[in-house]
Design a protein around this motif. Sequence first.
Motif: not given
Length: 464
Positions: A442-455
């Motif tokens: 939802t728009r009202y909860e804290r959201t964490s995203i995990t990514m991998i960059n080019e390195k």
Amino acid sequence: MKRFGSLLLVSIFAGAITLGSYKLFFEKSNYKILPSNTKAPVFTTSYTPTSPAGSGINEVDFTTAAQKTVDAVVHVKNLSIVSSGPRNIMEFIYGFQGEERPQVGIGSGVIISADGYIVTNNHVIKNASKLEVSLNNNKTYEATLIGTDPNSDIALIKIDPKEKLPYLAFGDSDQTKVGQWVLAVGNPFDLTSTVTAGIISAKARDLGKNQSFIQTDAAVNPGNSGGALVNTNGDLIGINTAITSQTGSYVGYSFAVPSNIAKKVVDDIMEYGNVQKGMLGIKYIPANSPYALEKGLNEIDGVYIDGVEEGMGAYDAELKQGDIIKKIDEIDVHGFANLTGYLSTKRPGDKVMLTIDRDSETLMIPVVLKERQTVVLPVMGIEVQNLTKDDTKRFRTKNGVKIVGVPETYRGYGLKGKILIAVNNNEIKDKQDAKNLFGAITRYERTSITMINEKGERERLIFQ
């Protein structure tokens, strides 16, 4: 004086003789002599054809439809656990384990099979830790979530009854007409088996989410969501979904997902586990956007094609910028909602016939629909696509999706081009997985995203 009186009498007498002579010898009669066994003539007062069914509301019978529907509409309770958010900036920065409390939401659902499959709205069952279904005979069952599609706001749940249940058959919502009588059946304000009547006020109504709704003036209130919209035969032609109101209560009109869209979503969930969407692959100009107003495109009756996506059906069919879609199969297209509403009933591989206006020439062009290569994730609006072979080698991962488009809100975070592999610690396998996981937040909860960059480094960002 006597002379004047005599002249007056003579004048009156002469006038009477003249009028009587005219009536007797010159004026034609405007009546007929009818035999005693002849019925009185009937005169129509309008050239408008009359309806054999009559025009009064008292001549429309709603009882059959109501009797067929009330036992097939159920009461759905959503039992969920919610947590309070951070109370100050320190708790926001360092994290905070909020207090958990139970919350109960209510809505409606429609039984669509004798063995207990029920269609309802996604927002009715969203974030549920437990689903409870009550039938019209007061029997209560625990329900299982089978699948959901946040875009159409349709969900499929299942109960396991010991006996066969009454159910409703899907009608053909494409055949509905503006002005047609309909019934809305549901559980507003926790009141079971409530039936209201109205007419279809509009079709293909767009509420700003590129969706297509049936608009009706049958009274719908909180708790009606997920209930049935039926015609006077008792056929299910829509799933009641939304009202537009500043007060949160009914103000004269409501909206339902057309049955053809709901049926297709349900069929896809049962057969594939997710929704299969056939796409044309066109770019269009919103009717009331500044660009459309500047170029006069808002006055076009149809959908103006502003571009086509390479590799999609519209590209293969050689559709061009400037083409105007006037019709898709037998459905007239007056706006984008007409087009998306019909396409929502199609799958990749289906063929449609487009009627195109190109430089004042009418063309009939067949187009094979394809699956969109990219998907826009709910809530954040990030556009992603599945990984290519080069992506898996370059970033050394088999799972995840590549971020190819970022809305203005998040462009300062350097997200584009990175591989999104998890949201809220839930691993992402592909674009459909990402869409489902983002649809659950939802728009009202804290959201964490995990990514991998080019390195090849992992990055984790937290959004509030």
